[in-house]
Design a protein around this motif. Structure first.
Motif, PDB file in Angstrom:
ATOM      1  N   TRP A   2       0.851  -1.173   0.000  1.00  0.00           N
ATOM      2  CA  TRP A   2       0.000   0.000   0.000  1.00  0.00           C
ATOM      3  C   TRP A   2       0.896   1.236   0.000  1.00  0.00           C
ATOM      4  O   TRP A   2       2.119   1.142   0.002  1.00  0.00           O
ATOM      5  CB  TRP A   2      -0.988  -0.013   1.156  1.00  0.00           C
ATOM      6  N   GLY A 347      -7.364  -3.716  -2.435  1.00  0.00           N
ATOM      7  CA  GLY A 347      -6.394  -2.844  -3.069  1.00  0.00           C
ATOM      8  C   GLY A 347      -6.846  -2.417  -4.452  1.00  0.00           C
ATOM      9  O   GLY A 347      -7.874  -2.879  -4.976  1.00  0.00           O
ATOM     10  N   LYS A 368      -2.337   7.761  -2.177  1.00  0.00           N
ATOM     11  CA  LYS A 368      -2.181   6.316  -1.989  1.00  0.00           C
ATOM     12  C   LYS A 368      -2.388   5.568  -3.307  1.00  0.00           C
ATOM     13  O   LYS A 368      -1.647   4.635  -3.623  1.00  0.00           O
ATOM     14  CB  LYS A 368      -3.137   5.812  -0.906  1.00  0.00           C
ATOM     15  N   ASP A 369      -3.401   5.970  -4.089  1.00  0.00           N
ATOM     16  CA  ASP A 369      -3.606   5.338  -5.391  1.00  0.00           C
ATOM     17  C   ASP A 369      -2.432   5.617  -6.321  1.00  0.00           C
ATOM     18  O   ASP A 369      -1.985   4.736  -7.064  1.00  0.00           O
ATOM     19  CB  ASP A 369      -4.906   5.839  -6.026  1.00  0.00           C
ATOM     20  N   VAL A 372       0.566   3.367  -5.389  1.00  0.00           N
ATOM     21  CA  VAL A 372       0.358   1.975  -5.806  1.00  0.00           C
ATOM     22  C   VAL A 372       0.476   1.851  -7.322  1.00  0.00           C
ATOM     23  O   VAL A 372       1.072   0.893  -7.839  1.00  0.00           O
ATOM     24  CB  VAL A 372      -1.006   1.465  -5.310  1.00  0.00           C
TER      25      VAL A 372
END
Length: 472
Positions: A2, A347, A368-369, A372
């Protein structure tokens, strides 16, 4: 991985350890030197795969287990030491989470265990040797350099030392000064802590904890992994799980206190050190309300060492037989396996986003996206994060994300992926990975007549892929 794990992955890819140490002092992400000094050689020696970086944390957690077990075994015997340590480590969801994450919290727990073991050694003897004070200062220095908030736990361990001495009607100021001398190792890192505080202004990194947050922490997240992620669980079941954790903590505190007044100094040292570490959530709660919010479960990881100490002391009082000890030990060791089987991680489906994007720019205003996507995309030129401080200042939490990424770009990380707003808005067409909190899209795209947009597809329950075109 993450988002926060991707920070680790990115920083450890730095070809120069010297540059990395200088960078983390200026980034404002709260990174500490001991993690970089140990994780960088690990990554460059064992590789940058998810498993390799997560094993670093696991090795550190296992090291903390062995340190506490060895310290308690010498004082309470192998049986009590194993039951107490395995209960604290295997039942707590915080430990199990950080055991499996590529971050610095496994090291944080190991440093807390080393500091606790040395405090027990110094506290249980009325006399001291110079090398005892030296190692006391070194382990205290390690704790404060392992995590910015390690200083609070170092203070709690000093409180335990004073409590043991007061119970023996003596004060040993040279020992207390040795602790403070260890804390001075934090002074050269003060500019890095100030940089971290500056990134969090004006809204802060995290929210102010509620009384409910404090109450939740008083179970020390024991057994939480067995029920927290089960869907549609009745609220009464959640309360029952919390009560089971609180009841266990209460039981071991009172059981370890039985006959304490007449106990040897060794037992009192274990008891006071354990109780001091259990005060961590309350201290963090108070500081969060008086100064700045610092209350997160992973920050409270050293309190698990307190559960181990008092659990071992309670097991010593109960004097479990061989069969009951084996049975309890088997149950404790089964808890991590059960927690892993019940876990339901959620996720971002990067593969699907890649297929739909087909090489086009994908703008993510969720940090966060974005992280990733950066880690797992097969199209390295695709992800973009907008460095739009004006928009971010309207949304608490987002402002810290943007300022942090401005610092990362300045230090040379995420090259090509961090873009100014005007650069992105000048693109004739791009895709936007929307989410429930997409403030940048609402303010820069949705109400601007220069753009047309349409939702192409829903990626999952909270994300959509939106096509944006600029009008000629």
């Amino acid at each position: 991985m993450w988002g926060d794990e991707v920070f680790t992955w990115t920083e450890l890819h730095d070809p120069s350890l010297r540059h990395l140490l200088g960078a983390i002092a200026r980034l404002g992400g709260g990174g500490m030197p001991l993690f970089s000094l140990t994780a960088w050689p690990w990554a460059h020696g064992f590789g940058f795969s998810d498993l390799s970086l997560r094993l670093y944390s696991s090795v550190a957690v296992c090291g903390a287990f062995l340190v506490l077990f060895a310290a308690l075994r010498r004082r309470l015997g192998a049986r009590a030491a194993f039951l107490g340590t395995s209960f604290g480590f295997c039942a707590s969801l915080i430990v199990l989470d950080q055991n499996a994450e590529a971050r610095g919290y496994g090291l944080y727990l190991l440093l807390a265990a080393l500091a606790t073991a040395q405090v027990l050694k110094v506290a249980e003897t009325e006399s001291w040797r110079p090398r005892d004070l030296f190692f006391l200062a070194v382990t205290q220095a390690g704790l404060v350099l392992g995590h910015p908030l390690g200083l609070l736990y170092a203070g709690l361990l000093l409180l335990a030392l004073i409590a043991v001495d007061l119970s023996a009607r003596q004060l040993r100021f040279r020992i207390y000064l040795a602790c403070v001398a260890g804390w001075l190792a934090l002074i050269p890192w003060i500019p890095a802590l100030r940089a971290s505080a500056a990134v969090g202004r004006p809204h802060g990194w995290i929210g102010v904890p509620s009384v409910g947050d404090l109450a939740s922490s008083l179970s020390f997240w024991l057994f939480t992994g067995l029920y927290w992620q089960i869907p549609h669980l009745p609220s009464m079941a959640l309360v029952a799980g919390w009560l089971a954790g609180v009841a266990c903590v209460t039981l071991i505190v009172f059981a370890s206190a039985v006959g304490l007044r007449d106990s040897p100094r060794t037992n009192r040292a274990v008891f006071f050190a354990g109780c001091a570490l259990l005060l961590g959530p309350s201290l963090f709660f108070i500081v969060s309300h008086l100064t700045t919010p610092i209350f997160l479960p992973r920050y409270l990881l050293p309190s698990v060492a307190g559960v181990c100490l008092l659990g071992a002391a309670a097991a010593d009082r109960f004097r479990f037989g061989k069969r009951s000890s084996v049975a309890l030990g088997a149950v404790f060791l089964a808890l991590p396996v059960a927690t892993a089987l019940l876990a339901r991680p959620v996720g971002l489906n990067v593969t699907r986003v890649d297929e739909l994007a087909a090489g086009r720019i994908v703008v993510c205003d969720s940090l966060k996206d974005f992280l990733v996507m950066t880690r797992y995309t097969t199209q390295p030129a695709s992800p973009r994060f907008p460095l739009d401080v004006e928009v971010a200042d309207t949304l608490p939490g987002a402002d810290a994300d943007v300022r942090l990424m401005v610092n990362y770009r300045r230090e040379g990380y995420f090259a090509g992926h961090l873009a100014d707003t005007q650069t992105l808005l000048g693109e004739p067409s791009f895709l936007f990975l929307g989410n429930s909190g997409a403030a940048w899209f609402r303010m820069r795209i949705a109400g601007d007549p220069h753009f047309t947009w349409k939702t192409l597809v829903r990626i999952d329950s909270s994300r959509s892929l939106i096509e944006v075109d600029r009008q000629p």
